[in-house]
Design a protein around this motif. Structure first.
Motif, PDB file in Angstrom:
ATOM      1  N   ALA A 192      -9.624   3.388  -4.703  1.00  0.00           N
ATOM      2  CA  ALA A 192      -9.586   2.180  -3.895  1.00  0.00           C
ATOM      3  C   ALA A 192     -10.902   2.048  -3.136  1.00  0.00           C
ATOM      4  O   ALA A 192     -11.785   2.909  -3.231  1.00  0.00           O
ATOM      5  CB  ALA A 192      -8.408   2.232  -2.924  1.00  0.00           C
ATOM      6  N   ASP A 193     -11.027   0.983  -2.377  1.00  0.00           N
ATOM      7  CA  ASP A 193     -12.201   0.834  -1.512  1.00  0.00           C
ATOM      8  C   ASP A 193     -12.232   1.974  -0.494  1.00  0.00           C
ATOM      9  O   ASP A 193     -11.182   2.416  -0.016  1.00  0.00           O
ATOM     10  CB  ASP A 193     -12.147  -0.496  -0.751  1.00  0.00           C
ATOM     11  N   LEU A 194     -13.428   2.421  -0.157  1.00  0.00           N
ATOM     12  CA  LEU A 194     -13.577   3.398   0.919  1.00  0.00           C
ATOM     13  C   LEU A 194     -13.771   2.631   2.222  1.00  0.00           C
ATOM     14  O   LEU A 194     -14.877   2.472   2.739  1.00  0.00           O
ATOM     15  CB  LEU A 194     -14.753   4.335   0.637  1.00  0.00           C
ATOM     16  N   ASP A 195     -12.658   2.104   2.707  1.00  0.00           N
ATOM     17  CA  ASP A 195     -12.639   1.412   3.989  1.00  0.00           C
ATOM     18  C   ASP A 195     -11.302   1.721   4.653  1.00  0.00           C
ATOM     19  O   ASP A 195     -10.444   2.379   4.075  1.00  0.00           O
ATOM     20  CB  ASP A 195     -12.869  -0.095   3.827  1.00  0.00           C
ATOM     21  N   ILE A 196     -11.125   1.250   5.873  1.00  0.00           N
ATOM     22  CA  ILE A 196      -9.928   1.615   6.624  1.00  0.00           C
ATOM     23  C   ILE A 196      -8.666   1.102   5.942  1.00  0.00           C
ATOM     24  O   ILE A 196      -7.644   1.797   5.881  1.00  0.00           O
ATOM     25  CB  ILE A 196     -10.023   1.104   8.085  1.00  0.00           C
ATOM     26  N   ASP A 197      -8.712  -0.120   5.390  1.00  0.00           N
ATOM     27  CA  ASP A 197      -7.524  -0.675   4.752  1.00  0.00           C
ATOM     28  C   ASP A 197      -7.149   0.107   3.495  1.00  0.00           C
ATOM     29  O   ASP A 197      -5.974   0.403   3.266  1.00  0.00           O
ATOM     30  CB  ASP A 197      -7.743  -2.150   4.395  1.00  0.00           C
ATOM     31  N   GLY A 198      -8.157   0.446   2.678  1.00  0.00           N
ATOM     32  CA  GLY A 198      -7.878   1.177   1.457  1.00  0.00           C
ATOM     33  C   GLY A 198      -7.293   2.550   1.731  1.00  0.00           C
ATOM     34  O   GLY A 198      -6.372   3.007   1.034  1.00  0.00           O
ATOM     35  N   LEU A 199      -7.795   3.235   2.758  1.00  0.00           N
ATOM     36  CA  LEU A 199      -7.323   4.581   3.074  1.00  0.00           C
ATOM     37  C   LEU A 199      -5.931   4.557   3.701  1.00  0.00           C
ATOM     38  O   LEU A 199      -5.084   5.398   3.388  1.00  0.00           O
ATOM     39  CB  LEU A 199      -8.316   5.273   3.999  1.00  0.00           C
ATOM     40  N   GLU A 200      -5.694   3.597   4.589  1.00  0.00           N
ATOM     41  CA  GLU A 200      -4.357   3.507   5.182  1.00  0.00           C
ATOM     42  C   GLU A 200      -3.321   3.113   4.141  1.00  0.00           C
ATOM     43  O   GLU A 200      -2.193   3.626   4.145  1.00  0.00           O
ATOM     44  CB  GLU A 200      -4.373   2.504   6.334  1.00  0.00           C
ATOM     45  N   CYS A 201      -3.695   2.231   3.231  1.00  0.00           N
ATOM     46  CA  CYS A 201      -2.802   1.857   2.139  1.00  0.00           C
ATOM     47  C   CYS A 201      -2.466   3.085   1.289  1.00  0.00           C
ATOM     48  O   CYS A 201      -1.313   3.282   0.893  1.00  0.00           O
ATOM     49  CB  CYS A 201      -3.443   0.767   1.287  1.00  0.00           C
ATOM     50  N   ALA A 202      -3.458   3.927   1.017  1.00  0.00           N
ATOM     51  CA  ALA A 202      -3.241   5.124   0.209  1.00  0.00           C
ATOM     52  C   ALA A 202      -2.226   6.053   0.856  1.00  0.00           C
ATOM     53  O   ALA A 202      -1.316   6.573   0.193  1.00  0.00           O
ATOM     54  CB  ALA A 202      -4.567   5.849  -0.002  1.00  0.00           C
ATOM     55  N   ARG A 203      -2.347   6.277   2.164  1.00  0.00           N
ATOM     56  CA  ARG A 203      -1.432   7.182   2.848  1.00  0.00           C
ATOM     57  C   ARG A 203       0.001   6.646   2.828  1.00  0.00           C
ATOM     58  O   ARG A 203       0.954   7.392   2.596  1.00  0.00           O
ATOM     59  CB  ARG A 203      -1.888   7.406   4.296  1.00  0.00           C
ATOM     60  N   LEU A 204       0.156   5.343   3.073  1.00  0.00           N
ATOM     61  CA  LEU A 204       1.496   4.759   3.076  1.00  0.00           C
ATOM     62  C   LEU A 204       2.102   4.748   1.675  1.00  0.00           C
ATOM     63  O   LEU A 204       3.290   5.021   1.498  1.00  0.00           O
ATOM     64  CB  LEU A 204       1.442   3.340   3.648  1.00  0.00           C
ATOM     65  N   ALA A 205       1.283   4.426   0.669  1.00  0.00           N
ATOM     66  CA  ALA A 205       1.772   4.407  -0.708  1.00  0.00           C
ATOM     67  C   ALA A 205       2.162   5.814  -1.164  1.00  0.00           C
ATOM     68  O   ALA A 205       3.149   5.995  -1.882  1.00  0.00           O
ATOM     69  CB  ALA A 205       0.712   3.824  -1.639  1.00  0.00           C
ATOM     70  N   ASP A 206       1.398   6.811  -0.746  1.00  0.00           N
ATOM     71  CA  ASP A 206       1.716   8.199  -1.079  1.00  0.00           C
ATOM     72  C   ASP A 206       3.103   8.560  -0.555  1.00  0.00           C
ATOM     73  O   ASP A 206       3.932   9.119  -1.280  1.00  0.00           O
ATOM     74  CB  ASP A 206       0.651   9.118  -0.489  1.00  0.00           C
ATOM     75  N   ALA A 207       3.376   8.237   0.704  1.00  0.00           N
ATOM     76  CA  ALA A 207       4.684   8.550   1.281  1.00  0.00           C
ATOM     77  C   ALA A 207       5.805   7.807   0.567  1.00  0.00           C
ATOM     78  O   ALA A 207       6.866   8.372   0.273  1.00  0.00           O
ATOM     79  CB  ALA A 207       4.679   8.202   2.773  1.00  0.00           C
ATOM     80  N   ARG A 208       5.583   6.520   0.263  1.00  0.00           N
ATOM     81  CA  ARG A 208       6.607   5.725  -0.413  1.00  0.00           C
ATOM     82  C   ARG A 208       6.846   6.243  -1.833  1.00  0.00           C
ATOM     83  O   ARG A 208       7.994   6.308  -2.290  1.00  0.00           O
ATOM     84  CB  ARG A 208       6.166   4.259  -0.445  1.00  0.00           C
ATOM     85  N   GLY A 209       5.777   6.623  -2.530  1.00  0.00           N
ATOM     86  CA  GLY A 209       5.933   7.130  -3.889  1.00  0.00           C
ATOM     87  C   GLY A 209       6.674   8.451  -3.922  1.00  0.00           C
ATOM     88  O   GLY A 209       7.557   8.671  -4.769  1.00  0.00           O
ATOM     89  N   ARG A 210       6.342   9.361  -3.021  1.00  0.00           N
ATOM     90  CA  ARG A 210       7.024  10.657  -3.006  1.00  0.00           C
ATOM     91  C   ARG A 210       8.496  10.508  -2.663  1.00  0.00           C
ATOM     92  O   ARG A 210       9.339  11.234  -3.193  1.00  0.00           O
ATOM     93  CB  ARG A 210       6.320  11.594  -2.032  1.00  0.00           C
ATOM     94  N   ALA A 211       8.814   9.549  -1.790  1.00  0.00           N
ATOM     95  CA  ALA A 211      10.222   9.303  -1.468  1.00  0.00           C
ATOM     96  C   ALA A 211      10.998   8.825  -2.689  1.00  0.00           C
ATOM     97  O   ALA A 211      12.212   9.042  -2.790  1.00  0.00           O
ATOM     98  CB  ALA A 211      10.323   8.267  -0.347  1.00  0.00           C
ATOM     99  N   ALA A 212      10.292   8.180  -3.634  1.00  0.00           N
ATOM    100  CA  ALA A 212      10.927   7.702  -4.866  1.00  0.00           C
ATOM    101  C   ALA A 212      10.936   8.764  -5.962  1.00  0.00           C
ATOM    102  O   ALA A 212      11.415   8.503  -7.063  1.00  0.00           O
ATOM    103  CB  ALA A 212      10.214   6.449  -5.368  1.00  0.00           C
ATOM    104  N   GLY A 213      10.390   9.955  -5.685  1.00  0.00           N
ATOM    105  CA  GLY A 213      10.395  11.030  -6.656  1.00  0.00           C
ATOM    106  C   GLY A 213       9.143  11.140  -7.501  1.00  0.00           C
ATOM    107  O   GLY A 213       9.127  11.881  -8.491  1.00  0.00           O
ATOM    108  N   LEU A 214       8.075  10.428  -7.123  1.00  0.00           N
ATOM    109  CA  LEU A 214       6.826  10.483  -7.872  1.00  0.00           C
ATOM    110  C   LEU A 214       5.952  11.630  -7.375  1.00  0.00           C
ATOM    111  O   LEU A 214       6.118  12.096  -6.240  1.00  0.00           O
ATOM    112  CB  LEU A 214       6.062   9.165  -7.721  1.00  0.00           C
ATOM    113  N   PRO A 215       5.003  12.090  -8.191  1.00  0.00           N
ATOM    114  CA  PRO A 215       4.031  13.076  -7.695  1.00  0.00           C
ATOM    115  C   PRO A 215       3.212  12.501  -6.549  1.00  0.00           C
ATOM    116  O   PRO A 215       3.126  11.284  -6.374  1.00  0.00           O
ATOM    117  CB  PRO A 215       3.146  13.347  -8.928  1.00  0.00           C
ATOM    118  N   ALA A 216       2.601  13.385  -5.766  1.00  0.00           N
ATOM    119  CA  ALA A 216       1.743  12.942  -4.659  1.00  0.00           C
ATOM    120  C   ALA A 216       0.630  12.051  -5.187  1.00  0.00           C
ATOM    121  O   ALA A 216       0.107  12.261  -6.281  1.00  0.00           O
ATOM    122  CB  ALA A 216       1.165  14.151  -3.940  1.00  0.00           C
TER     123      ALA A 216
END
Length: 350
Positions: free
Chosen positions: A250-274
């Motif tokens: 993703a972009d190396l900016d605040i929005d791209g990084l915050e999106c990555a952290r939130l998506a990581d948590a949502r994906g793991r809750a659904a049973g996906l790899p980190a």
């Protein structure tokens, strides 16, 4: 969703009557990764402000001091929400709640809560085992408006676990699916945030000589990734092609990084790899020309860059703290192609 729509949503969550326009502009940037760096951003924001006026949602400053004339078109420094006309309140009478909603008897409810809960109470009374259906469909059935329940997961009764979307509304979220392309049999997926970078990587990976090294390629579409990532579970199952690793570029900016952290948590809750950073691509991006943007408070930055490996996190923190970012478009197709060696294993390069 337009910039004006995102501004209107932000306004609806504010308690103060006067709102800084910079905050509204930040809300407009959310969900449109191209807007912050667009040369037409100021005109988009000016048009959105006028649209909010037409909708009766804001009042613009009347005096010269309330406007920023440094660049054309001028923008308001702040907006005010018009005063609400207070209607005479009638206190709803006592209500017999079904057993599933019995905890509501212990909570002070507003008239708006009663409007929300009445149809839910009737649903649970008449069809307590109703099939769980997409939230927008239940919203249309109960309220005649498919968007009435949009954002219900943030309602205080839901966050306090008094009202449950699945058990009480008999509904489930139905986010737009993640756009995924099965380029080869490898058990990994690379998700790309912006359409230009996605198109370039699809061309490079689509012509990779050893097809066995190539896996899935996904298009994240900015912060829509947070909601859409869990839908990948169904695609992997339907194609009988699971993955062991999911990478994000993703972009190396605040929005791209915050999106990555939130998506990581949502994906793991659904049973996906980190959700892991595509470190190889980011290293290449870090060699490219920087773009200047407003600096971000350090506390917010530290949390955002924590998704990156430590060495890279410190470098990116320093850049963003200085008001510099790197968009994916800074790594164009010819440079990207030159960064990936067809004679070497693909996944470590990503």
């Amino acid at each position: 969703m337009t910039a004006a729509d995102r501004m209107a949503g932000f306004l609806a969550r504010q308690s103060r009557q006067r709102v800084d326009f910079d905050a509204l502009a930040g809300a407009a940037d959310q969900g449109d990764s191209s807007l912050p760096c667009s040369p037409g951003r100021r005109q988009v924001l000016a048009d959105a402000a006028q649209e909010l006026v037409r909708r009766g949602l804001v009042l613009l400053p009347a005096g010269h001091n309330g406007w920023d004339y440094s660049v054309h078109p001028p923008l308001p420094r702040w907006v005010k929400r018009p005063p609400l006309t207070r209607a005479a309140r009638t206190k709803p009478g006592p209500r017999a709640w079904v057993s599933q909603l019995s905890r509501l008897a212990t909570v002070q409810l507003t008239p708006g809560d009663h409007v929300l809960l009445g149809p839910v109470n009737t649903l649970l009374r008449d069809r307590p085992d109703a099939e769980v259906i997409p939230l927008a469909e239940r919203s249309y059935e109960l309220y005649g408006d498919e968007k009435y329940l949009h954002g219900i997961e943030r309602h205080r009764l839901v966050t306090r676990k008094i009202l449950d979307v699945t058990a009480h509304l008999r509904a489930r979220p139905a986010p737009a699916p993640l756009a995924m392309f099965e380029l080869g049999p490898a058990r990994w997926m690379l998700i790309v945030e912006n359409s230009a970078a996605f198109t370039s990587l699809r061309e490079v990976l689509g012509s990779w000589p050893d097809r066995d090294q190539v896996g899935w390629l996904g298009y994240g579409a900015g912060d829509q990734l947070i909601a859409s990532l869990p839908t990948a579970v169904d695609s992997f199952r339907e194609r009988d092609h699971p993955v062991d690793r999911i990478l994000l570029y993703a972009d190396l900016d605040i929005d791209g990084l915050e999106c990555a952290r939130l998506a990581d948590a949502r994906g793991r809750a659904a049973g996906l790899p980190a959700l892991q950073p595509a470190v190889g691509l980011y290293r290449a991006l870090l060699t490219r020309p920087l773009r200047a943007v407003p600096a971000v408070p350090p506390a917010r930055l530290r949390e955002a860059v924590s998704w990156l490996p430590p060495g890279m996190a410190s470098d990116v923190f320093d850049l963003l703290a200085q008001g510099k970012v790197l968009r994916q478009e800074a790594l164009p197709l010819p440079v990207l192609r030159a960064c990936l060696d067809p004679e070497a294993p693909l996944l470590p390069q990503l």
